[in-house]
Scaffold this motif. Sequence first.
Motif, mmCIF file in Angstrom:
data_model
loop_
_atom_site.group_PDB
_atom_site.id
_atom_site.type_symbol
_atom_site.label_atom_id
_atom_site.label_comp_id
_atom_site.label_asym_id
_atom_site.label_seq_id
_atom_site.Cartn_x
_atom_site.Cartn_y
_atom_site.Cartn_z
ATOM 1 N N LYS A 233 0.866 -1.177 0.000
ATOM 2 C CA LYS A 233 0.000 0.000 0.000
ATOM 3 C C LYS A 233 0.903 1.228 0.000
ATOM 4 O O LYS A 233 1.880 1.285 0.758
ATOM 5 C CB LYS A 233 -0.906 0.013 1.230
ATOM 6 N N ILE A 234 0.583 2.184 -0.857
ATOM 7 C CA ILE A 234 1.414 3.378 -0.963
ATOM 8 C C ILE A 234 0.593 4.626 -0.656
ATOM 9 O O ILE A 234 -0.626 4.646 -0.848
ATOM 10 C CB ILE A 234 2.067 3.501 -2.357
ATOM 11 N N VAL A 235 1.260 5.656 -0.168
ATOM 12 C CA VAL A 235 0.608 6.922 0.157
ATOM 13 C C VAL A 235 1.475 8.064 -0.350
ATOM 14 O O VAL A 235 2.700 7.932 -0.479
ATOM 15 C CB VAL A 235 0.378 7.084 1.676
ATOM 16 N N GLU A 236 0.805 9.176 -0.642
ATOM 17 C CA GLU A 236 1.521 10.387 -1.033
ATOM 18 C C GLU A 236 1.754 11.230 0.212
ATOM 19 O O GLU A 236 0.806 11.590 0.917
ATOM 20 C CB GLU A 236 0.711 11.182 -2.064
ATOM 21 N N VAL A 237 3.003 11.522 0.501
ATOM 22 C CA VAL A 237 3.365 12.368 1.637
ATOM 23 C C VAL A 237 4.116 13.564 1.086
ATOM 24 O O VAL A 237 5.262 13.435 0.651
ATOM 25 C CB VAL A 237 4.232 11.603 2.664
ATOM 26 N N ASN A 238 3.436 14.715 1.083
ATOM 27 C CA ASN A 238 3.975 15.906 0.417
ATOM 28 C C ASN A 238 4.240 15.559 -1.046
ATOM 29 O O ASN A 238 3.331 15.176 -1.753
ATOM 30 C CB ASN A 238 5.225 16.413 1.147
ATOM 31 N N GLU A 239 5.460 15.615 -1.494
ATOM 32 C CA GLU A 239 5.761 15.298 -2.895
ATOM 33 C C GLU A 239 6.289 13.868 -3.064
ATOM 34 O O GLU A 239 6.607 13.450 -4.182
ATOM 35 C CB GLU A 239 6.799 16.288 -3.450
ATOM 36 N N ALA A 240 6.348 13.118 -1.967
ATOM 37 C CA ALA A 240 6.943 11.779 -2.009
ATOM 38 C C ALA A 240 5.877 10.694 -2.003
ATOM 39 O O ALA A 240 4.800 10.848 -1.434
ATOM 40 C CB ALA A 240 7.877 11.588 -0.823
#
Length: 569
Positions: A467-474
């Motif tokens: 599972k992936i998430v967007e954290v700021n630009e990352a």
Amino acid sequence: MKFTFDIESPHKQYIQITAEIEVSKAETELFFPAWRPGRYELGDFAKNVNHFQILDEKGEKVEYQKSNKNTWIVQTSNVQTITVKYSYYAKDLNAGSTFLDASQLYVNPVNCCVFTDEIYNDPIQVELNIPDAWDVAHSLKVDNNSFTAANYDELVDSPFICSGNLQKTSYTVEGTTFYIWFNGIVKPDWKRLENDFKAFTISQIKAFSKFPTDEYHYLIQVLPYATYHGVEHSKSTVITLGPSYAVFEEFYKELLGVSSHELYHTWNVKSIRPVEMMPYNFKEENYTELGYIAEGVTTYMGDLMLYKSGVFNLKQYLQEMDKQIQKHMDNFGRLNYSVADSSFDTWLDGYVPGAPERKVSIYTEGCLLAFILDVHILKHTNNEKCLDDLMRELYLNYGDKGIGVSKADYLKEVERITNQTMQWFFDDYLHGTKAYTPLLIECLNEIGIKYNSTPVKSEFAAYLGAKIVEVNEATKIAALFPNSILDQAGAMVGDELLAMNGVSIQKNADRWARYFKNEEKVLIVNRGGKLIQLELPKSDEVYYQRYYLSQMKELSQAQKATFEAWKTV
């Protein structure tokens, strides 16, 4: 014993509390509650205490020594009454907290009221020094303009809201009056609300045969921001829900769900209580493995009662079950820790994610196992009895008589109603970690409900196992499926995805994973400032999936009969 609440400077959010306590010993232990019912973890409420002092009946200071974080040893030789004065910092607003600002005084006494063993069972008087224009939503008795409680247990189980913004309505079922109070910015749809609340209340009372009290209060704090929380009490519940504009629109189903859940708690945990909590001990942890009854059965029955009463249709009910199944399948702690062990450990880390793959939720696992037990009771009684009957017997034979329920008691009552040996169910599933998906599917089939699954939309989650998430630009890995491609390649939670097969990843990880789906892949990640290369082989295996239920198009006569028995009180 008497408590007085003053609010001299609401903007500072300190409540001035005065406790007048009779004493008869040379030395008296004074306690602050360490936890609150409904939240089985230490609350350490004494951390909010300021300006603490103790006086005798002459107004002179009494010597005391703090012996631990929530206990004071008070020297009470030649003293008949002590007056304990302190300020309580009340900045948190949730269903189990205490809160003060210019618009309201909201008190859960278990957060902020001291006690001694000597007066624990004595009557208690409560006085509120609040603006004349404010109303008080409460479940306490009123005597000569003061509020009274029979003892400390009743006091701390009786939250109240003082505010000039309160709105209320009421309805009556089987001689009990139910009050619905709203505080905050809200435009209630009273007719719809009363019809729906009355419907599920009738079904729950029918299931248990009677209601434990002669009145009941829903104390609902409607907030302008997103929140969802409920806490049960013997004669009331406090619910926080928001944002305000959604409460009677898209969040109305949540209002019904939490309200039905908390009402069911009136029988299950406020009356039917684990033996380890009979009575409550507010000085320290109250360990029990029976969270699968207290919270699990309540989670299952709270939603099911909405369906049985006609408030929810089948599609709405199955959507709630979908959520529980999804939580179960996505939590790999189910492979390692039983729901009974997780119940015991709520005191350790039950309400935070904690170590990955360590534990499960007593709400989710208890709910699904309650459904399985419900169907097994139907199956072994030719559809003549169900979980309603079991819970009613527990209420009438234990809860209503003030007797706590043990694991052995629960097993005995389950075996009595099914006339079957059910030790396997307790050993393998409630107190063990045996996978129960096959058993769940079998029970769903008994009532004509189909168990479905499909890969989740995220390519990374479905086919790579992260599972992936967007954290700021990352773009970062938030969770890993055990033994998936990424797990075997050495990926770690927290890795930042930088590139795949030489192409930079910029908020498009799923698109690139789909583009290179049928190829071997080289993934570059940033791990704490170091660039790591992960090699991923081709694979068609599916990892993370979406699980959902649907009614079968054609049901056999047996399925129809069981389904009708299952959905009827």
